[in-house]
Motif scaffolding. Sequence first.
Motif, PDB file in Angstrom:
ATOM      1  N   LEU A  24      -2.723   2.956  -6.545  1.00  0.00           N
ATOM      2  CA  LEU A  24      -2.294   1.596  -8.200  1.00  0.00           C
ATOM      3  C   LEU A  24      -1.229   3.098  -8.591  1.00  0.00           C
ATOM      4  O   LEU A  24       0.023   1.985  -8.995  1.00  0.00           O
ATOM      5  N   SER A  25      -0.796   3.806  -8.261  1.00  0.00           N
ATOM      6  CA  SER A  25       0.540   4.767  -8.544  1.00  0.00           C
ATOM      7  C   SER A  25       1.609   3.947  -8.353  1.00  0.00           C
ATOM      8  O   SER A  25       2.287   3.592  -8.811  1.00  0.00           O
ATOM      9  N   PHE A  26       1.836   3.811  -6.634  1.00  0.00           N
ATOM     10  CA  PHE A  26       2.728   3.083  -6.139  1.00  0.00           C
ATOM     11  C   PHE A  26       3.341   2.069  -6.453  1.00  0.00           C
ATOM     12  O   PHE A  26       4.490   1.690  -6.691  1.00  0.00           O
ATOM     13  N   ARG A  27       2.366   0.715  -6.726  1.00  0.00           N
ATOM     14  CA  ARG A  27       2.393  -0.237  -7.110  1.00  0.00           C
ATOM     15  C   ARG A  27       3.061  -0.450  -8.673  1.00  0.00           C
ATOM     16  O   ARG A  27       4.024  -1.469  -8.970  1.00  0.00           O
TER      17      ARG A  27
ATOM     18  N   HIS B 266      -5.985   4.897   0.036  1.00  0.00           N
ATOM     19  CA  HIS B 266      -6.922   4.228  -1.267  1.00  0.00           C
ATOM     20  C   HIS B 266      -6.463   3.936  -2.013  1.00  0.00           C
ATOM     21  O   HIS B 266      -5.233   4.414  -2.741  1.00  0.00           O
ATOM     22  N   ASP B 267      -6.957   2.981  -3.702  1.00  0.00           N
ATOM     23  CA  ASP B 267      -6.151   2.753  -4.887  1.00  0.00           C
ATOM     24  C   ASP B 267      -6.340   3.167  -5.632  1.00  0.00           C
ATOM     25  O   ASP B 267      -4.888   4.092  -6.007  1.00  0.00           O
ATOM     26  N   ILE B 268      -7.466   4.929  -5.452  1.00  0.00           N
ATOM     27  CA  ILE B 268      -7.119   5.993  -6.755  1.00  0.00           C
ATOM     28  C   ILE B 268      -7.819   6.956  -5.513  1.00  0.00           C
ATOM     29  O   ILE B 268      -8.639   7.020  -4.837  1.00  0.00           O
ATOM     30  N   GLU B 269      -6.786   8.140  -5.169  1.00  0.00           N
ATOM     31  CA  GLU B 269      -6.668   9.317  -4.297  1.00  0.00           C
ATOM     32  C   GLU B 269      -7.500  10.300  -5.972  1.00  0.00           C
ATOM     33  O   GLU B 269      -6.654  11.276  -5.887  1.00  0.00           O
TER      34      GLU B 269
ATOM     35  N   THR C 185       0.664  -1.059  -0.189  1.00  0.00           N
ATOM     36  CA  THR C 185      -0.309  -0.405   0.006  1.00  0.00           C
ATOM     37  C   THR C 185       0.911   1.449  -0.182  1.00  0.00           C
ATOM     38  O   THR C 185       0.174   2.352  -0.463  1.00  0.00           O
ATOM     39  N   GLY C 186       2.006   0.694   0.138  1.00  0.00           N
ATOM     40  CA  GLY C 186       3.005   2.555   0.254  1.00  0.00           C
ATOM     41  C   GLY C 186       1.840   3.467   1.777  1.00  0.00           C
ATOM     42  O   GLY C 186       2.469   3.880   1.286  1.00  0.00           O
TER      43      GLY C 186
ATOM     44  N   VAL D 172       6.221  -5.386  -4.328  1.00  0.00           N
ATOM     45  CA  VAL D 172       5.451  -4.630  -4.188  1.00  0.00           C
ATOM     46  C   VAL D 172       3.960  -4.201  -5.620  1.00  0.00           C
ATOM     47  O   VAL D 172       3.924  -3.753  -5.574  1.00  0.00           O
ATOM     48  N   MET D 173       5.263  -4.647  -6.665  1.00  0.00           N
ATOM     49  CA  MET D 173       5.349  -3.931  -8.259  1.00  0.00           C
ATOM     50  C   MET D 173       3.298  -4.724  -8.118  1.00  0.00           C
ATOM     51  O   MET D 173       3.208  -5.489  -7.739  1.00  0.00           O
TER      52      MET D 173
END
Length: 395
Positions: free
Chosen positions: A341-344, A329-332, A324-325, A352-353
């Motif tokens: 989503l961006s983090f992964r 949220h998956d998308i803020e 999750t980093g 993580v990826m």
Amino acid sequence: MRKYRAAWMAIGVLLAAALITSCKRPQEVTFFAEGQPASLDDWHVLRIEDGQLRLNGGVVPYDLNTPLFSDYAHKLRTIWMPKGKAAAYRADAAFDFPVGTIISKTFYYPLPEGQAWDGRSVARTPPSASVLKQESLDLSKVRLIETRLLVRRESGWVAMPYVWNEAQTEATLKRTGDLISLELVDASGQREEASYQVPDQNQCGGCHMTDNRSRQLSPIGPKARHLNRDFDYGDERENQLAHLARVGYLTGAPAPAQAPRDADWMDTNAGLDARARAYLDVNCGHCHSPTGPAITSGLWLDAGTRERLKLGFCKQPIAAGKGTGDRRHDIEPGKPDESILSFRMDSADPAVMMPELGRSVVHREGVELIDAWIRAQHGSCDGQTPGGEAVPASI
């Protein structure tokens, strides 16, 4: 006596010429109803001739509007079906292919401009910079990595990975996969290490097992929305759906204008929403869907999903942890730097990826696209949740 000798010599020349001609004639594609041939050449889908990798008779190439990212590898995709057989058109799913179908995907890299193969260096170029010419590849300008076959048998689809040798003369079956060290070289000369992974047969199921209930393998690319585009067949340029129908490989297809079509993610003339959703559909949607292996995540990124919460907007992750980093949220909306989503997508850490398979480096351009898409979204996850809001049908 001299006359007879001359006659026999003439006959010998004719026989030799006939033998040479028959040796040069490509063998027909061979479908194996069982077993796993050790060499790709046993199937006769592809052949090497005059320094070129070519397609055998009846083997039809195709491409996708937006391709799956695989460490910047280029792909030569083909379909072959037994004579008199055809796939049945389906608007939203992979076509219904008959028993005997062989789908191949050859992963390769162009070599850096002006360089011969040095055992490691390959060019980092986009799919639009294809070196496929007249349905063939010049082996002096590319590095062949692997060819994956997806074969339709009575019992269902079977996946087989074949890895090319150093001389690019033969590809052999590697059921346990392989790991190939490469160095990606961009146009400016910058270099990046890549550990290209050839999947083992179980890992093939990680992507191609698109229905979590049946647990059967299925093609991913050959769907109407991915194939609805023009392709240069050497002697002509034609819409792929129309071409497959014309050569007898597809039945029941509507006119291309009436068929669904995903955008080309690199086409800046297409809308940002269309480009981002096409990218997520082909790279993530086969797992993150109402039927895919990632169904329990609650994050669905396939083309058919419209509900914002299921697309990840203001959706909390099912499982917390390193992946999750520390993001909520998956998308803020509007904030890629706060979106899981961006983090992964921006990570190459195996823990993580996302996607988990098929890459060892970050797809920089893909991350930039999805970040721009998230940045363009409106709403806030604080106080007012936009989760129930429908996504416009134009996306």
